[in-house]
Design a protein around this motif. Structure first.
Motif, short mmCIF file in Angstrom:
data_model
loop_
_atom_site.label_atom_id
_atom_site.label_comp_id
_atom_site.label_asym_id
_atom_site.label_seq_id
_atom_site.Cartn_x
_atom_site.Cartn_y
_atom_site.Cartn_z
N HIS A 41 -5.71 4.98 -11.24
CA HIS A 41 -4.95 3.91 -10.60
C HIS A 41 -3.68 3.56 -11.39
CE1 HIS A 41 -4.49 0.57 -7.84
NE2 HIS A 41 -4.38 -0.29 -8.85
N GLU A 72 0.80 -1.23 0.00
CA GLU A 72 0.00 0.00 0.00
C GLU A 72 0.83 1.28 0.00
OE1 GLU A 72 -3.17 -0.10 -0.35
OE2 GLU A 72 -3.31 -2.28 -0.24
N GLY A 73 2.13 1.18 0.07
CA GLY A 73 2.95 2.38 0.08
C GLY A 73 3.43 2.71 1.49
N THR A 109 9.03 1.53 -1.06
CA THR A 109 8.60 0.19 -1.46
C THR A 109 9.75 -0.64 -2.03
OG1 THR A 109 6.38 1.04 -1.87
CG2 THR A 109 6.94 -1.07 -2.84
N MET A 131 5.24 4.74 -1.68
CA MET A 131 5.96 4.19 -2.82
C MET A 131 7.44 4.53 -2.78
SD MET A 131 3.43 2.66 -3.92
CE MET A 131 4.37 1.82 -5.17
N LYS A 190 -10.69 0.05 -11.44
CA LYS A 190 -10.19 1.12 -10.58
C LYS A 190 -10.12 2.46 -11.30
CE LYS A 190 -9.34 -1.36 -6.89
NZ LYS A 190 -7.97 -1.70 -6.49
N ALA A 250 -1.86 -4.44 -6.66
CA ALA A 250 -2.12 -3.21 -7.41
C ALA A 250 -2.31 -3.50 -8.89
CB ALA A 250 -0.97 -2.23 -7.21
N SER A 272 4.18 2.18 -10.35
CA SER A 272 5.10 2.02 -9.22
C SER A 272 5.15 0.56 -8.78
CB SER A 272 4.65 2.90 -8.05
OG SER A 272 4.62 4.26 -8.43
N CYS A 273 4.00 -0.09 -8.81
CA CYS A 273 3.95 -1.50 -8.41
C CYS A 273 4.71 -2.38 -9.39
CB CYS A 273 2.49 -1.95 -8.30
SG CYS A 273 2.28 -3.67 -7.83
N GLU A 319 -0.94 5.28 -12.15
CA GLU A 319 0.33 5.67 -11.54
C GLU A 319 0.75 4.69 -10.46
OE1 GLU A 319 2.55 7.90 -12.36
OE2 GLU A 319 1.33 8.41 -14.11
N ARG A 320 -0.22 4.26 -9.67
CA ARG A 320 0.11 3.29 -8.63
C ARG A 320 0.53 1.96 -9.26
NH1 ARG A 320 0.18 1.97 -3.66
NH2 ARG A 320 -0.51 -0.06 -2.93
#
Length: 1280
Positions: free
Chosen positions: A376, A327-328, A333, A330, A372, A365, A382-383, A378-379
């Protein structure tokens, strides 16, 4: 005029000195001539410097106001007399402002001087250090002062404590020996009083600093635990952001305790000296999103979970870190992902994770992204970077391959979800994971544009990368091959084909999927064995759809997919031919060679026509150049001029006519004369550079026949003027007239075409006749003299760069003189130029190699390093390597710098014999056996970690380019004498014995690291024809295969994977591994490439399942309280840990208990405070809840309260063997509360019934249960 203004002769400033914090400065100055009125600064006498500056600043403000007022009056219509007064006052105010500003500046200068002296004095003290006895005496004085302040409190106690403790910190910082002399109790006991709640935040912060600097080793940390400061630390961690200075110091103290006090248990798990209550409070800070120290707390927890996994798991830290990974934030992570990868690598620590439920949170994610929305994305990006990091490590890959590759399969299946954003992000992730570099033309293909016109639009094909030109495969290629096989086994190609099925006409997403399929097919052909690559490239699903006559839609999809793949491959071949250029000559059938061949034919035709030109045409051409008609070069026909110089003038007859008859050459050479200031004054811009090339062509043409040589050497003043230009700079020429702007000045070399004369002289040095002309005019003598000029590096570099060194003579002497110059920058440039000469030379030249070997003995480390780099590159050629070895250079003085070069020498019989006779082999062999093998493992693993990380800037920080770096034992095994020495030493037998004995080690990290080093040594030995005999003799290959399939350490399995790839480098090794079901990748000619893949990938990648770790349930129960208020308060506090009923419990504590007098004793009792501390230290409470609980109590933490709490901890501890007391505590501690009781409160608070009980206890009736579980029956409707 104010009366206090006067002019003093001097000003005294009192400032603290380094010793006694007091210095007196005197600033002299006289201002009697500033204005008619005297200016006095008597008011400044006796003031501190800062106060003086403030007063002067106030005076400046006042005078500026007077000045502004006068200026405003002058802008108005006033009488002449009044105007004269205003003007006079304006001048006076301006003069006073100047005087005050000067005085202020003098004071500030004096202050800066004093501060500088003080800093120098303090720096001198820091460097020198106080005498140990003095420092120890001062430290003990500080401790005595703290004790006295503790017994005699005063009004300004906080300030006094801060001063004394700050002085003590300064002593401890400067004198490390004092820390060891003072015991921890001796320092901490006087400081504990400064940690009390009634002290200020600054006081507590300095106290934590004192404690931190008193820690020196694990024993001191152990003594600190006996001082009972955990409760102070917890209380400080609970404070809000207003106490940031205090929290910062307490976090630093915790980190110091971890760093200093962590001890290892004989190579096993380490013990971190932190208590569970402190760690739970620390975790609460890390969980709070708005806490400024959250990131450092998370990073500290990541360090702790590596050091002592059991401690962090017991306090709930592993659960929190897993949540933070998914969940961050980020920013941390990737660090947390690397932490868990380290945990997975050990069978002892990975039991703290549950397969399939915990670390897989990283994938959520991506796998849960459907629906989503675009926000969603951008997340997801990062994931995917974290997923990419984990898939590129052995621990992450093998963990995700557990349970029949369920995690990787779910990741691939996200491509089947009907979400555009999700699938595009996942597609980009697969491009990154498989290390596919997208060239520029990919974007054109994805956009659906035709690639046939790609290069016609002004876009050139991307230059061929070294990776495509070099046939040698890398370590990364071997790992990518395994990743590719894993992805294709779980259905990556089928998922990509499903994307193509959705839009038969093609879309951006489908074309990107086509790109990925095409890259996978190309990659499989390059890095996978033939049988595996053939299975992937068959694409049965696409061909079955294309051949489907029953479903037209399916047939259209299949045909479109095959057409897209065919278009991709054709354009890839056209735009990225990937031709391996092994020599400077291009292939005869290449497109580029055809173009060049045509250009050469055109040039030869022009030259032939020019040579056959008749007299009339030649005279007409000379006139057409305009050289005979005007001196303005801008009006000359440059193209015609160039054609004449490179064509007809090469004929002796035409040259003679141009010199004697038409006088064409004379007029043209006059343009190039330095002192004519025509060519030499032209600006150095791109359009004018053609005149430099023309001048070089003209000199080349003159050198082509005797008339031109005679004219240049005897008749034309060009060379004489060049000599005079050099004489202007020659320090040894006393007859040269001084010139303010010499021809070869720095400015002219940089800004004009004067630099072109160096190129022209270099053109002359290419010809034998030109060398004679340069010698006759003593140009080389001028070069020798100029090489000693320290300020003219630009000129020296230009000379070195342009001279031709193909023949032996003065140019080589000039280069040799530059190589041994006293100026380092000239040396480095000359060495670099020499290295480029060797690199570009088609054959080995002994003179260049001897000069380069001479640079190995230069005093400068930079020069030696540059020479070693160029020599190492040159020795890639066998001819050059043999020539260098025959020169027998001595390299012992190079140390580590020359190891790679010496390893190359070992690969040849002559070089090995030379090094063996010099004693290098025996000495280095012992070093590698004891130490360097370990360093080799670290070097390879650091490279793989960097090249597989998301940060591309770090990819080239190591000394090798991805191929297996040279290994001492591997280079030794390449020669027959080396194998003989290896046999006599018996090192390989020791390696084999170690592998058999410790091949399955999983606990001792030192043994595991040594095992990896031994495996790399064995693999490098087995990568040679002569070394494979040792592996067969010791029968070590089956042992390595057993470790690869059964080791509990993923990184050890990965090492075996690379080692088996090394063994497959030889044909015989590949055949041996094929018998054990490991298939090698072969070239089209049937030669092994050094890549080897297991036939049964699942067996190699699957880790054995493990049982999750069950923590030991240590008895931490306390004797329950006996009074009803304490029971109710403790029950409500325990309910605060449950988010479902926390609000009700909070309202009960605030509105009912705190307001009633019968509960007042509960919230003022130190014993009850201990119970609460114990409660929040054994359960998970968020940081705001912890603060709320602490705020309930009207107890200030100090030494007395802590002593009471320590006593309570001993008295209240329950014996686990005793039966629980007969009380209704269990019922009261239930999360449902007293459900059988009625509340007198209103109906609005029915949800708080369990918290709103009567003050008098009511005993439950035995015959009536506390809660009725029997359902209530009601009759609804008609009853018949």
């Amino acid at each position: 005029m104010p009366a206090y203004l006067a002019t003093p002769s001097s000003t005294s400033i009192n400032i603290s000195s380094p010793a006694s914090t007091s210095i007196t400065l005197v600033v002299n100055g006289s201002f009697s001539d500033v204005s008619p009125d005297s200016l006095s600064f008597a008011v400044l006498e006796g003031k501190e410097p800062q106060e003086q500056l403030e007063l002067l600043e106030a005076l400046i403000v006042k005078e500026n106001r007077i000045k502004d007022g006068a200026e405003n009056l002058l802008n108005m219509q006033i009488d002449d007399d009044l105007r004269d007064k205003v003007v006079s006052e304006l001048k006076t105010a301006s003069s006073r402002i100047k005087v005050i500003v000067d005085r202020k500046a003098s004071i500030e200068t004096a202050l800066k001087r004093v501060r500088r002296r003080r800093e120098e004095h303090e720096l001198e003290l820091d460097e020198r250090g106080d005498d140990f006895r003095t420092a120890l005496h001062n430290a003990r004085d500080c401790i005595s002062s703290l004790i006295s302040l503790k017994s005699e409190p005063s009004d300004n106690l906080d300030r006094q404590l801060i001063e004394v403790m700050s002085k003590l910190v300064s002593i401890l910082q400067r004198n490390l020996r004092v820390r060891y002399e003072l015991t921890v109790p001796e320092v901490v006991q006087p400081v504990i009083s400064a940690l009390a709640d009634k002290r200020t935040r600054q006081c507590r912060a300095v106290a934590y600093r004192v404690i931190r600097h008193s820690l020196v080793d694990a024993e001191s940390v152990k003594k600190l635990k006996e001082q009972e400061i955990d409760w102070y630390i917890i209380r400080s961690l609970h404070r809000d952001n207003k106490f940031a200075v205090e929290k910062e110091q307490v976090i630093k103290l915790i980190r110091a305790i971890v760093e200093v006090g962590t001890v290892s248990n004989g190579g096993g798990p380490r013990n971190v000296p932190l208590s569970d209550p402190v760690l739970r409070a620390f975790i609460a800070v890390a969980e709070q999103a708005d806490d400024p120290f959250r990131f450092i707390c998370i990073q500290t927890l990541a360090e702790l979970v590596i050091l002592d996994t059991d401690l962090v798991d017991r306090a709930g830290g592993v659960r929190f870190l897993l949540h933070a990974v998914g969940e961050g934030p980020m920013e941390v992570t990737p660090i947390l992902a690397s932490t868990f990868l380290h945990i997975i690598d050990s069978p002892r620590t990975r039991t703290y994770l549950r397969v399939g439920t915990e670390l897989e949170i990283v994938l959520t994610a991506v796998t849960d992204a459907y629906g989503k929305g675009p926000d969603h994305a951008e997340r997801m990006k990062s994931c995917t970077r974290v997923i990419q990091l984990m898939l590129r490590t052995w621990s992450g890959l093998m963990y995700f391959c557990m349970e029949e590759m369920g995690a990787i399969r779910s990741l691939v299946n996200t491509l089947r979800l009907p979400s555009l954003e999700t699938r595009e992000v996942v597609l980009n992730m697969f491009f990154e994971v498989l290390n596919i570099k997208s060239p520029e033309w990919y974007q054109t293909f994805i956009a659906g544009k035709r690639l046939t016109t790609y290069s016609r639009d002004g876009l050139k094909p991307e230059p061929e990368s070294p990776e495509r030109n070099v046939p040698t495969l890398k370590l990364t290629d071997q790992y990518i091959a395994l990743l590719l096989l894993v992805f294709t086994n779980v259905g990556l190609l089928e998922a990509l084909i499903s994307i193509m099925e959705e839009t038969p006409t093609g879309s951006v997403l489908s074309r990107k999927a086509t790109l990925l399929i095409g890259e996978i097919l190309q990659m499989s052909n390059r890095v996978l064995p033939l049988s595996v690559a053939a299975r992937i490239q068959a694409l049965p699903s696409i061909f079955s759809m294309a051949c489907s006559h029953d479903d037209g839609q399916q047939r259209l999809v299949g045909a479109s997919a095959l057409s897209a793949l065919d278009s991709f491959n054709r354009n890839r071949t056209r735009l990225e031919p990937g031709v391996v250029k092994t020599s400077s000559r291009l292939r005869a059938n290449s497109v580029d060679d055809a173009v060049r061949r045509g250009q050469r034919q055109v040039e030869q035709a022009k030259l032939k026509l020019g040579m056959q030109m008749d007299d009339r045409t030649f005279q007409s051409s000379l006139l057409e150049t305009q050289v005979m008609l005007t001196k303005d070069h801008a009006k000359w026909n440059f193209d015609t001029l160039q054609e004449i110089i490179e064509g007809p003038l090469l004929h002796p007859k035409r040259m003679d006519e141009a010199i004697k008859g038409a006088r064409f050459i004379r007029r043209l050479m006059t343009f190039f004369h330095p002192f004519s200031h025509r060519f030499s004054d032209m600006h150095r811009i791109k359009v004018n550079l053609r005149w430099v090339r023309l001048g070089c062509s003209l000199l080349t043409t003159l050198m082509a026949n005797q008339d031109g040589v005679r004219y240049l050497s005897l008749e034309d003043p060009f060379m004489g003027q060049i000599v005079k230009c050099f004489a202007q700079l020659d320090p040894f020429n006393s007859q040269a007239a001084p010139d303010s702007d010499p021809m070869f000045s720095k400015r002219r070399i940089t800004e004009t075409l004067t630099y072109g004369y160096l190129e022209m002289l270099g053109t002359l040095s290419k010809h034998k006749e030109g060398i004679e002309i340069l010698e006759s005019y003593k140009i080389f003598t001028a070069f020798y003299h100029l090489s000693d000029l320290k300020s003219r590096e630009d000129l020296i570099k230009g000379i070195i760069e342009n001279l031709d060194y193909s023949t032996d003579g003065h140019p080589r002497i000039v280069l040799s003189k530059a190589l041994t110059s006293s100026h380092k920058r000239v040396q480095l440039y000359a060495t670099q130029h020499l290295g480029e000469l060797i690199r570009n030379s088609p054959a080995a030249n002994s003179w260049t190699l001897r000069l380069l070997l001479t640079q190995l003995y230069d005093p400068s480390v930079e020069v030696r390093k540059l020479a070693v780099d160029y020599l190492e590159e040159a020795c890639e050629s066998k001819d050059i390597l043999e020539m260098v070895v025959e020169m027998r250079p001595v390299m012992d003085h190079l140390g580590e710098m020359g190891n790679a070069l010496l390893l190359k020498f070992m690969s040849t019989p002559t070089g090995f014999r030379y090094l063996y006779d010099a004693g290098y082999i025996d000495r280095e062999m012992d070093l590698w056996f004891e130490e360097h093998n370990i360093y080799y493992v670290v070097q390879v693993e650091v490279f793989l970690a960097q090249v597989f990380s998301s940060n591309e800037e770090e990819e080239h920080t190591l000394g090798f380019e991805g191929t297996v770096p040279p290994h001492f034992y591997g280079e030794m095994a390449k020669t027959e004498l080396g194998c003989q020495v290896l046999q006599e030493k018996g090192h390989f037998a020791d390696f084999a014995q170690f592998i058999r004995q410790h091949g399955h080690e999983s606990e001792d990290m030192e043994l595991i690291m040594k095992l990896k080093s031994v495996l790399w040594a064995v693999g490098n030995i087995g990568a040679t024809e002569g070394g494979l005999f040792f592996l067969e003799e010791e029968e070590i290959i089956p042992a390595v295969l057993n470790i690869a399939n059964a080791s509990l350490i993923p990184s050890v399995r990965g090492t075996c994977f690379f080692v088996l790839g090394l063994i497959s480098t030889t044909s015989q090794g590949a055949e041996i591994l094929d018998d054990y079901h490991w298939e090698a990748t072969l070239t089209p000619m049937g030669m092994p490439t050094g890549l080897c893949i297991p036939v049964d990938v699942d067996e190699f990648l699957s880790l054995p399942p493990w049982k999750p770790h069950i923590p030991d349930e240590a008895s931490t129960q306390l004797i329950p309280p006996t009074s009803e208020p304490e029971l109710e308060a403790l029950t409500a506090i325990q309910k605060l840990a449950n988010t479902v009923i926390a609000n009700a419990a909070s309202r009960s504590l605030t509105s009912r208990m705190k307001s009633r007098p019968e509960y007042r004793a509960v919230f003022t009792s130190p014993t009850m405070l201990y119970r609460v501390f114990h409660t929040i230290s054994t359960s998970r409470y968020r940081l705001p809840v912890r603060r709320y609980i602490m705020d309930l109590f009207n107890v200030e933490l100090d030494a007395g309260v802590v002593a009471t709490m320590v006593e309570a901890s001993k008295k209240l501890k329950a014996n686990p063997l005793d039966p629980p007391p007969k009380t209704d505590l269990n019922r009261r501690l239930s999360m449902f509360g007293n459900l059988g009781r009625h509340s007198p409160e209103s109906d609005d608070d029915e949800d708080d019934d369990e918290m709103n009980e009567d003050s008098q206890p009511v005993a439950p009736k035995k015959e009536v249960p506390a809660i009725a579980l029997r359902p209530v029956h009601r009759m609804v409707g008609f009853v018949c």
